[in-house]
Write a protein that holds these residues in place. Sequence first.
Motif, mmCIF file in Angstrom:
data_model
loop_
_atom_site.group_PDB
_atom_site.id
_atom_site.type_symbol
_atom_site.label_atom_id
_atom_site.label_comp_id
_atom_site.label_asym_id
_atom_site.label_seq_id
_atom_site.Cartn_x
_atom_site.Cartn_y
_atom_site.Cartn_z
ATOM 1 N N GLU A 5 45.807 14.869 60.986
ATOM 2 C CA GLU A 5 44.360 15.112 60.977
ATOM 3 C C GLU A 5 44.077 16.612 61.096
ATOM 4 O O GLU A 5 43.231 17.157 60.375
ATOM 5 C CB GLU A 5 43.702 14.364 62.138
ATOM 6 C CG GLU A 5 43.667 12.854 61.971
ATOM 7 C CD GLU A 5 43.025 12.182 63.167
ATOM 8 O OE1 GLU A 5 41.808 11.927 63.106
ATOM 9 O OE2 GLU A 5 43.729 11.925 64.161
ATOM 10 N N ASN A 6 44.780 17.272 62.006
ATOM 11 C CA ASN A 6 44.588 18.711 62.181
ATOM 12 C C ASN A 6 45.007 19.484 60.937
ATOM 13 O O ASN A 6 44.325 20.422 60.503
ATOM 14 C CB ASN A 6 45.381 19.203 63.394
ATOM 15 C CG ASN A 6 44.799 18.700 64.701
ATOM 16 O OD1 ASN A 6 43.617 18.399 64.782
ATOM 17 N ND2 ASN A 6 45.635 18.589 65.720
ATOM 18 N N PHE A 7 46.159 19.099 60.371
ATOM 19 C CA PHE A 7 46.682 19.816 59.216
ATOM 20 C C PHE A 7 45.754 19.668 58.003
ATOM 21 O O PHE A 7 45.524 20.626 57.265
ATOM 22 C CB PHE A 7 48.080 19.306 58.868
ATOM 23 C CG PHE A 7 48.715 19.993 57.695
ATOM 24 C CD1 PHE A 7 49.126 21.314 57.787
ATOM 25 C CD2 PHE A 7 48.900 19.329 56.499
ATOM 26 C CE1 PHE A 7 49.702 21.963 56.704
ATOM 27 C CE2 PHE A 7 49.477 19.966 55.403
ATOM 28 C CZ PHE A 7 49.881 21.290 55.519
ATOM 29 N N LEU A 8 45.214 18.465 57.802
ATOM 30 C CA LEU A 8 44.354 18.209 56.652
ATOM 31 C C LEU A 8 42.897 18.561 56.936
ATOM 32 O O LEU A 8 42.056 18.533 56.024
ATOM 33 C CB LEU A 8 44.462 16.745 56.238
ATOM 34 C CG LEU A 8 45.858 16.304 55.763
ATOM 35 C CD1 LEU A 8 45.894 14.798 55.510
ATOM 36 C CD2 LEU A 8 46.273 17.059 54.516
ATOM 37 N N GLY A 9 42.580 18.878 58.191
ATOM 38 C CA GLY A 9 41.236 19.314 58.526
ATOM 39 C C GLY A 9 40.185 18.233 58.480
ATOM 40 O O GLY A 9 38.992 18.529 58.308
ATOM 41 N N GLN A 10 40.603 16.968 58.628
ATOM 42 C CA GLN A 10 39.656 15.859 58.606
ATOM 43 C C GLN A 10 40.098 14.804 59.612
ATOM 44 O O GLN A 10 41.274 14.695 59.949
ATOM 45 C CB GLN A 10 39.574 15.223 57.215
ATOM 46 C CG GLN A 10 39.089 16.158 56.123
ATOM 47 C CD GLN A 10 39.005 15.441 54.790
ATOM 48 O OE1 GLN A 10 38.136 14.598 54.579
ATOM 49 N NE2 GLN A 10 39.916 15.781 53.886
ATOM 50 N N SER A 11 39.154 14.016 60.056
ATOM 51 C CA SER A 11 39.477 12.946 60.997
ATOM 52 C C SER A 11 40.064 11.756 60.258
ATOM 53 O O SER A 11 39.912 11.616 59.030
ATOM 54 C CB SER A 11 38.223 12.513 61.756
ATOM 55 O OG SER A 11 37.306 11.894 60.869
ATOM 56 N N ALA A 12 40.700 10.883 61.005
ATOM 57 C CA ALA A 12 41.287 9.675 60.413
ATOM 58 C C ALA A 12 40.220 8.826 59.732
ATOM 59 O O ALA A 12 40.473 8.192 58.697
ATOM 60 C CB ALA A 12 42.011 8.872 61.493
ATOM 61 N N ARG A 13 39.009 8.811 60.286
ATOM 62 C CA ARG A 13 37.929 8.000 59.712
ATOM 63 C C ARG A 13 37.628 8.423 58.281
ATOM 64 O O ARG A 13 37.344 7.584 57.421
ATOM 65 C CB ARG A 13 36.678 8.137 60.585
ATOM 66 C CG ARG A 13 35.506 7.268 60.133
ATOM 67 C CD ARG A 13 34.450 7.224 61.221
ATOM 68 N NE ARG A 13 33.935 8.558 61.491
ATOM 69 C CZ ARG A 13 32.910 9.095 60.845
ATOM 70 N NH1 ARG A 13 32.310 8.432 59.869
ATOM 71 N NH2 ARG A 13 32.475 10.304 61.157
ATOM 72 N N HIS A 14 37.724 9.726 57.982
ATOM 73 C CA HIS A 14 37.457 10.205 56.624
ATOM 74 C C HIS A 14 38.691 10.114 55.728
ATOM 75 O O HIS A 14 38.573 9.975 54.503
ATOM 76 C CB HIS A 14 36.972 11.658 56.667
ATOM 77 C CG HIS A 14 35.598 11.812 57.223
ATOM 78 N ND1 HIS A 14 35.351 12.084 58.552
ATOM 79 C CD2 HIS A 14 34.373 11.693 56.628
ATOM 80 C CE1 HIS A 14 34.046 12.158 58.746
ATOM 81 N NE2 HIS A 14 33.424 11.919 57.601
ATOM 82 N N LEU A 15 39.876 10.194 56.328
ATOM 83 C CA LEU A 15 41.095 10.210 55.520
ATOM 84 C C LEU A 15 41.536 8.811 55.090
ATOM 85 O O LEU A 15 42.051 8.638 53.977
ATOM 86 C CB LEU A 15 42.230 10.882 56.309
ATOM 87 C CG LEU A 15 42.104 12.397 56.500
ATOM 88 C CD1 LEU A 15 43.129 12.900 57.501
ATOM 89 C CD2 LEU A 15 42.278 13.110 55.159
ATOM 90 N N ILE A 16 41.381 7.830 55.955
ATOM 91 C CA ILE A 16 41.835 6.470 55.619
ATOM 92 C C ILE A 16 41.033 5.935 54.428
ATOM 93 O O ILE A 16 39.803 5.957 54.424
ATOM 94 C CB ILE A 16 41.702 5.544 56.839
ATOM 95 C CG1 ILE A 16 42.715 5.963 57.910
ATOM 96 C CG2 ILE A 16 41.930 4.085 56.442
ATOM 97 C CD1 ILE A 16 42.610 5.195 59.204
ATOM 98 N N GLY A 17 41.772 5.509 53.425
ATOM 99 C CA GLY A 17 41.162 5.027 52.189
ATOM 100 C C GLY A 17 41.123 6.061 51.091
ATOM 101 O O GLY A 17 40.902 5.726 49.922
ATOM 102 N N ALA A 18 41.357 7.327 51.444
ATOM 103 C CA ALA A 18 41.346 8.388 50.434
ATOM 104 C C ALA A 18 42.653 8.379 49.650
ATOM 105 O O ALA A 18 43.714 8.008 50.168
ATOM 106 C CB ALA A 18 41.146 9.750 51.107
#
Length: 340
Positions: free
Chosen positions: A18-31
């Motif tokens: 999450e830190n490395f990609l600069g987004q929370s899990a809520r925004h990353l899951i499903g992407a």
Amino acid sequence: MLIIDENHQIAKVNPVAENFLGQSARHLIGAHVADQIQFQDERLAKALLNREANVAARRVPVIVKGQEGGLVNFDIHTIPSDQRWRIVSIAPLPADGPVIERRSSEQEQFSVRAPDILGHEIKNPLAAIKGAAQLLDRSLSDDQRPLTHMIKGEVERIANLLDRMQSLSTKQPAKVEPANVHSLIDRARKSIETAHNGDLKITDQFDPSLPEVLVDPDAMLQVLTNLLSNAVDATKKLDNRDIQVITRYSFGASLSVHGSDQIVRLPVEIIVRDNGPGVPPELEQDIFSPFVSTKRDGQGLGLALVRKLINDMNGRVRYKRASGAKNTQFILFLPVAERG
């Protein structure tokens, strides 16, 4: 650490990712994973979208959301028990990481020491194991979480062990400078005593007339801390534990510098003495060798590191079984700093 499904969508992500990609899990899951991570190397870009690819790459540039993400170690592999899922591991490398300089010799362009190879190749799967444990931690019940905590703790312990192994192989010369040996001893002693909340007292017998020594202060502090920690461990079952640090001036010790006629005098002695049971006689000759330990859960690297650090500073260390009630003493022989 990410887990992606058969449609290349992110299903799980750990906090480090999450830190490395600069987004929370809520925004990353499903992407879609390719929308988050891109590689300039076409082979890696294809591997990211190949459900059967198992690839490991070292020191490769990565692009995160269209921005350069620096160099990373990259691993992607399917989960053997269910090949619909794959694990992606990305380990960012420091921006000021090591630069490999090619040698002019045709016989040897570069060399890599065995401990470095071992550390490099083991730490990457360790990071994957720790990341997987972090992902599991989110979906387990409270009575199951101690198992993932144990996994993460053991991974960190092994990583620390590898760091210590690699430190034994380094060839960099010590950055020596004049230092007050008593000041260094006081710092090490206070650190050990503070860790025991006042239940431990380390006594001293100092020679106040000692000149400054020529050492690397940080390395010397580590040496003293290691020896005092060993003394604490050796006496922990005693009711009348006695740990002493003694300094004195001696005219006898000297060191012949390899490859020259130079003699380095080592007149300053530091003695760390305790009344523990001492080193078993059968181990005395090998006590400074790696992986030799008197502790049941010891790795046998502490004294090997002590010897290496002292040798790097043109000093020497010796173990001696003392007479009487004082059973164990380690003696450090150090050079004197030249007066300006």
